[in-house]
Motif scaffolding. Structure first.
Motif, PDB file in Angstrom:
ATOM      1  N   ASN A 193      -3.272   7.198 -56.257  1.00  0.00           N
ATOM      2  CA  ASN A 193      -2.103   7.277 -57.139  1.00  0.00           C
ATOM      3  C   ASN A 193      -2.286   6.445 -58.411  1.00  0.00           C
ATOM      4  O   ASN A 193      -1.372   5.745 -58.860  1.00  0.00           O
ATOM      5  N   VAL A 194      -3.500   6.519 -58.988  1.00  0.00           N
ATOM      6  CA  VAL A 194      -3.782   5.802 -60.236  1.00  0.00           C
ATOM      7  C   VAL A 194      -3.330   6.669 -61.407  1.00  0.00           C
ATOM      8  O   VAL A 194      -3.896   7.729 -61.657  1.00  0.00           O
ATOM      9  N   LYS A 195      -2.320   6.234 -62.120  1.00  0.00           N
ATOM     10  CA  LYS A 195      -1.756   7.025 -63.214  1.00  0.00           C
ATOM     11  C   LYS A 195      -2.154   6.490 -64.593  1.00  0.00           C
ATOM     12  O   LYS A 195      -2.094   7.198 -65.585  1.00  0.00           O
ATOM     13  N   GLU A 196      -2.564   5.234 -64.659  1.00  0.00           N
ATOM     14  CA  GLU A 196      -2.945   4.620 -65.923  1.00  0.00           C
ATOM     15  C   GLU A 196      -4.449   4.340 -65.926  1.00  0.00           C
ATOM     16  O   GLU A 196      -4.935   3.522 -65.155  1.00  0.00           O
ATOM     17  N   VAL A 197      -5.163   5.029 -66.795  1.00  0.00           N
ATOM     18  CA  VAL A 197      -6.613   4.835 -66.885  1.00  0.00           C
ATOM     19  C   VAL A 197      -6.933   3.422 -67.362  1.00  0.00           C
ATOM     20  O   VAL A 197      -7.974   2.850 -67.011  1.00  0.00           O
ATOM     21  N   GLY A 198      -6.015   2.838 -68.110  1.00  0.00           N
ATOM     22  CA  GLY A 198      -6.235   1.501 -68.654  1.00  0.00           C
ATOM     23  C   GLY A 198      -6.362   0.412 -67.601  1.00  0.00           C
ATOM     24  O   GLY A 198      -6.891  -0.669 -67.895  1.00  0.00           O
ATOM     25  N   VAL A 199      -5.865   0.674 -66.405  1.00  0.00           N
ATOM     26  CA  VAL A 199      -5.947  -0.354 -65.356  1.00  0.00           C
ATOM     27  C   VAL A 199      -7.300  -0.338 -64.653  1.00  0.00           C
ATOM     28  O   VAL A 199      -7.597  -1.221 -63.855  1.00  0.00           O
ATOM     29  N   LEU A 200      -8.105   0.686 -64.940  1.00  0.00           N
ATOM     30  CA  LEU A 200      -9.405   0.799 -64.288  1.00  0.00           C
ATOM     31  C   LEU A 200     -10.439  -0.074 -64.972  1.00  0.00           C
ATOM     32  O   LEU A 200     -10.519  -0.120 -66.207  1.00  0.00           O
ATOM     33  N   GLU A 201     -11.217  -0.741 -64.195  1.00  0.00           N
ATOM     34  CA  GLU A 201     -12.254  -1.626 -64.714  1.00  0.00           C
ATOM     35  C   GLU A 201     -13.545  -1.371 -63.961  1.00  0.00           C
ATOM     36  O   GLU A 201     -13.548  -1.244 -62.735  1.00  0.00           O
ATOM     37  N   GLU A 202     -14.644  -1.286 -64.702  1.00  0.00           N
ATOM     38  CA  GLU A 202     -15.948  -1.111 -64.067  1.00  0.00           C
ATOM     39  C   GLU A 202     -16.656  -2.450 -64.033  1.00  0.00           C
ATOM     40  O   GLU A 202     -16.676  -3.174 -65.031  1.00  0.00           O
ATOM     41  N   LYS A 203     -17.193  -2.787 -62.900  1.00  0.00           N
ATOM     42  CA  LYS A 203     -17.865  -4.077 -62.741  1.00  0.00           C
ATOM     43  C   LYS A 203     -19.183  -3.876 -62.005  1.00  0.00           C
ATOM     44  O   LYS A 203     -19.224  -3.209 -60.969  1.00  0.00           O
ATOM     45  N   THR A 204     -20.258  -4.416 -62.555  1.00  0.00           N
ATOM     46  CA  THR A 204     -21.565  -4.335 -61.910  1.00  0.00           C
ATOM     47  C   THR A 204     -21.846  -5.642 -61.179  1.00  0.00           C
ATOM     48  O   THR A 204     -21.721  -6.722 -61.760  1.00  0.00           O
ATOM     49  N   VAL A 205     -22.197  -5.537 -59.913  1.00  0.00           N
ATOM     50  CA  VAL A 205     -22.492  -6.724 -59.112  1.00  0.00           C
ATOM     51  C   VAL A 205     -23.865  -6.581 -58.486  1.00  0.00           C
ATOM     52  O   VAL A 205     -24.397  -5.479 -58.345  1.00  0.00           O
ATOM     53  N   SER A 206     -24.442  -7.700 -58.120  1.00  0.00           N
ATOM     54  CA  SER A 206     -25.733  -7.716 -57.436  1.00  0.00           C
ATOM     55  C   SER A 206     -25.514  -8.070 -55.975  1.00  0.00           C
ATOM     56  O   SER A 206     -24.746  -8.981 -55.658  1.00  0.00           O
ATOM     57  N   VAL A 207     -26.200  -7.362 -55.108  1.00  0.00           N
ATOM     58  CA  VAL A 207     -26.085  -7.607 -53.675  1.00  0.00           C
ATOM     59  C   VAL A 207     -27.425  -8.126 -53.167  1.00  0.00           C
ATOM     60  O   VAL A 207     -28.417  -7.402 -53.127  1.00  0.00           O
ATOM     61  N   GLY A 208     -27.444  -9.403 -52.820  1.00  0.00           N
ATOM     62  CA  GLY A 208     -28.624 -10.020 -52.236  1.00  0.00           C
ATOM     63  C   GLY A 208     -28.336 -10.397 -50.794  1.00  0.00           C
ATOM     64  O   GLY A 208     -27.401  -9.888 -50.172  1.00  0.00           O
ATOM     65  N   ILE A 209     -29.105 -11.321 -50.257  1.00  0.00           N
ATOM     66  CA  ILE A 209     -28.932 -11.733 -48.869  1.00  0.00           C
ATOM     67  C   ILE A 209     -27.545 -12.324 -48.634  1.00  0.00           C
ATOM     68  O   ILE A 209     -26.873 -12.001 -47.646  1.00  0.00           O
ATOM     69  N   GLU A 210     -27.095 -13.195 -49.542  1.00  0.00           N
ATOM     70  CA  GLU A 210     -25.788 -13.846 -49.369  1.00  0.00           C
ATOM     71  C   GLU A 210     -24.665 -12.820 -49.312  1.00  0.00           C
ATOM     72  O   GLU A 210     -23.801 -12.850 -48.421  1.00  0.00           O
ATOM     73  N   GLU A 211     -24.675 -11.882 -50.277  1.00  0.00           N
ATOM     74  CA  GLU A 211     -23.640 -10.848 -50.294  1.00  0.00           C
ATOM     75  C   GLU A 211     -23.781  -9.908 -49.097  1.00  0.00           C
ATOM     76  O   GLU A 211     -22.787  -9.430 -48.559  1.00  0.00           O
ATOM     77  N   GLY A 212     -25.022  -9.656 -48.705  1.00  0.00           N
ATOM     78  CA  GLY A 212     -25.254  -8.789 -47.549  1.00  0.00           C
ATOM     79  C   GLY A 212     -24.639  -9.359 -46.282  1.00  0.00           C
ATOM     80  O   GLY A 212     -24.028  -8.636 -45.493  1.00  0.00           O
ATOM     81  N   LEU A 213     -24.780 -10.682 -46.098  1.00  0.00           N
ATOM     82  CA  LEU A 213     -24.185 -11.326 -44.934  1.00  0.00           C
ATOM     83  C   LEU A 213     -22.660 -11.277 -44.989  1.00  0.00           C
ATOM     84  O   LEU A 213     -21.987 -11.087 -43.973  1.00  0.00           O
ATOM     85  N   LYS A 214     -22.104 -11.436 -46.200  1.00  0.00           N
ATOM     86  CA  LYS A 214     -20.645 -11.355 -46.347  1.00  0.00           C
ATOM     87  C   LYS A 214     -20.145  -9.943 -46.038  1.00  0.00           C
ATOM     88  O   LYS A 214     -19.097  -9.762 -45.416  1.00  0.00           O
ATOM     89  N   LEU A 215     -20.906  -8.957 -46.469  1.00  0.00           N
ATOM     90  CA  LEU A 215     -20.537  -7.566 -46.173  1.00  0.00           C
ATOM     91  C   LEU A 215     -20.596  -7.296 -44.678  1.00  0.00           C
ATOM     92  O   LEU A 215     -19.731  -6.621 -44.120  1.00  0.00           O
ATOM     93  N   LEU A 216     -21.627  -7.820 -44.026  1.00  0.00           N
ATOM     94  CA  LEU A 216     -21.756  -7.651 -42.584  1.00  0.00           C
ATOM     95  C   LEU A 216     -20.563  -8.271 -41.863  1.00  0.00           C
ATOM     96  O   LEU A 216     -19.951  -7.645 -40.990  1.00  0.00           O
ATOM     97  N   LYS A 217     -20.212  -9.499 -42.232  1.00  0.00           N
ATOM     98  CA  LYS A 217     -19.100 -10.196 -41.590  1.00  0.00           C
ATOM     99  C   LYS A 217     -17.779  -9.470 -41.847  1.00  0.00           C
ATOM    100  O   LYS A 217     -16.986  -9.242 -40.924  1.00  0.00           O
ATOM    101  N   ALA A 218     -17.548  -9.072 -43.115  1.00  0.00           N
ATOM    102  CA  ALA A 218     -16.298  -8.397 -43.462  1.00  0.00           C
ATOM    103  C   ALA A 218     -16.174  -7.049 -42.772  1.00  0.00           C
ATOM    104  O   ALA A 218     -15.077  -6.618 -42.412  1.00  0.00           O
ATOM    105  N   SER A 219     -17.304  -6.377 -42.557  1.00  0.00           N
ATOM    106  CA  SER A 219     -17.266  -5.053 -41.912  1.00  0.00           C
ATOM    107  C   SER A 219     -16.786  -5.136 -40.470  1.00  0.00           C
ATOM    108  O   SER A 219     -16.324  -4.143 -39.904  1.00  0.00           O
ATOM    109  N   LEU A 220     -16.893  -6.313 -39.864  1.00  0.00           N
ATOM    110  CA  LEU A 220     -16.447  -6.515 -38.486  1.00  0.00           C
ATOM    111  C   LEU A 220     -14.994  -6.954 -38.403  1.00  0.00           C
ATOM    112  O   LEU A 220     -14.416  -7.003 -37.318  1.00  0.00           O
ATOM    113  N   GLU A 221     -14.409  -7.303 -39.562  1.00  0.00           N
ATOM    114  CA  GLU A 221     -13.073  -7.882 -39.564  1.00  0.00           C
ATOM    115  C   GLU A 221     -12.039  -7.122 -40.390  1.00  0.00           C
ATOM    116  O   GLU A 221     -10.842  -7.291 -40.180  1.00  0.00           O
TER     117      GLU A 221
END
Length: 241
Positions: A193-221
């Motif tokens: 239900n996104v009606k305003e394109v202006g609220v959309l933001e594109e963000k580029t992030v890097s996923v390394g070991i630290e982020e990978g572990l956070k993703l693993l933990k979050a995926s279980l919770e």
């Protein structure tokens, strides 16, 4: 239980489409490398997951179960059993050069042993195994050779991993993975239900070991994994970075 360092691993780039008004990740745009990484999580043995997250990071009592076996004296362990069988189990895809490896240690490498006393083709992944033909230990280790890494510009059969390259994948906040298209992107915006394109933001992030572990933990919770990890909903990475 220490977690591996991220300094020796190359990172994976991920593009997030963010609803800045609701402070949530609508979906991520990813290549084969990140899709392969997510599917690799399915291959991780429970013992490896607990070791990576440490017993304190686990939900429920499975962490305590791991810790109790880790602290159990070898006096009470069967002589034919190695603690590492449960504490550091091998993942079938743990050593693949085409995937982001969370474990980053020798416990994930494949070890194969053969009997050197007879010509029968018996082998084991434990050097204490007994050859059924000659009753001697299968203790001679072979050298495991990794399959070739992904070939840039090569065919999909050359790339390894789980999914084909060239295709861009849409990763939803709950880690639902699907091929991306213009139509699917528009459908997702309507769904949220996104009606305003202006609220959309594109963000580029890097996923390394630290982020990978956070993703693993979050995926279980959580069912909002990308938002939790990359937008700081649970104190992780700030949206203003």
């Amino acid at each position: 239980m220490a977690t591996p360092s991220s300094t020796d691993q190359s990172s994976i780039t991920l593009k997030l489409l963010i609803d800045s008004k609701e402070k949530r990740v609508l979906f991520a745009e990813a290549g084969k490398d990140f899709a392969d990484f997510l599917f690799t999580l399915l291959s991780l043995p429970v013992g490896t997951v607990i070791r990576l997250l440490s017993s304190n990071g686990m939900v429920g009592t499975i962490g305590k179960l791991y810790e109790s076996f880790e602290n159990l004296s070898v006096t009470y362990i069967q002589p034919t059993v190695s603690k590492d069988t449960l504490l550091k189990p091998n993942s079938p895809f743990g050593g693949s050069a085409t995937l982001l490896s969370l474990t980053n240690d020798a416990s994930t490498s494949k070890r194969i042993f053969i009997c050197s006393y007879c010509s029968n083709r018996y082998w084991s992944d434990d050097p204490r195994a007994i050859c059924p033909s000659c009753d001697r230990k299968i203790s001679v280790e072979l050298t495991y050779v990794e399959p070739p890494a992904a070939v840039v510009g090569g065919s999909s059969s050359d790339q390894g991993g789980f999914v084909k390259g060239v295709v861009t994948y849409m990763i939803m906040d709950d880690l639902d993975v699907k091929p991306m298209s213009t139509i699917s992107s528009i459908t997702m915006l309507n769904k949220f239900n996104v009606k305003e394109v202006g609220v959309l933001e594109e963000k580029t992030v890097s996923v390394g070991i630290e982020e990978g572990l956070k993703l693993l933990k979050a995926s279980l919770e959580s069912k909002t994994v990308l938002t939790d990890v990359f937008l700081g909903r649970k104190g992780e990475i700030s949206i203003d970075q």
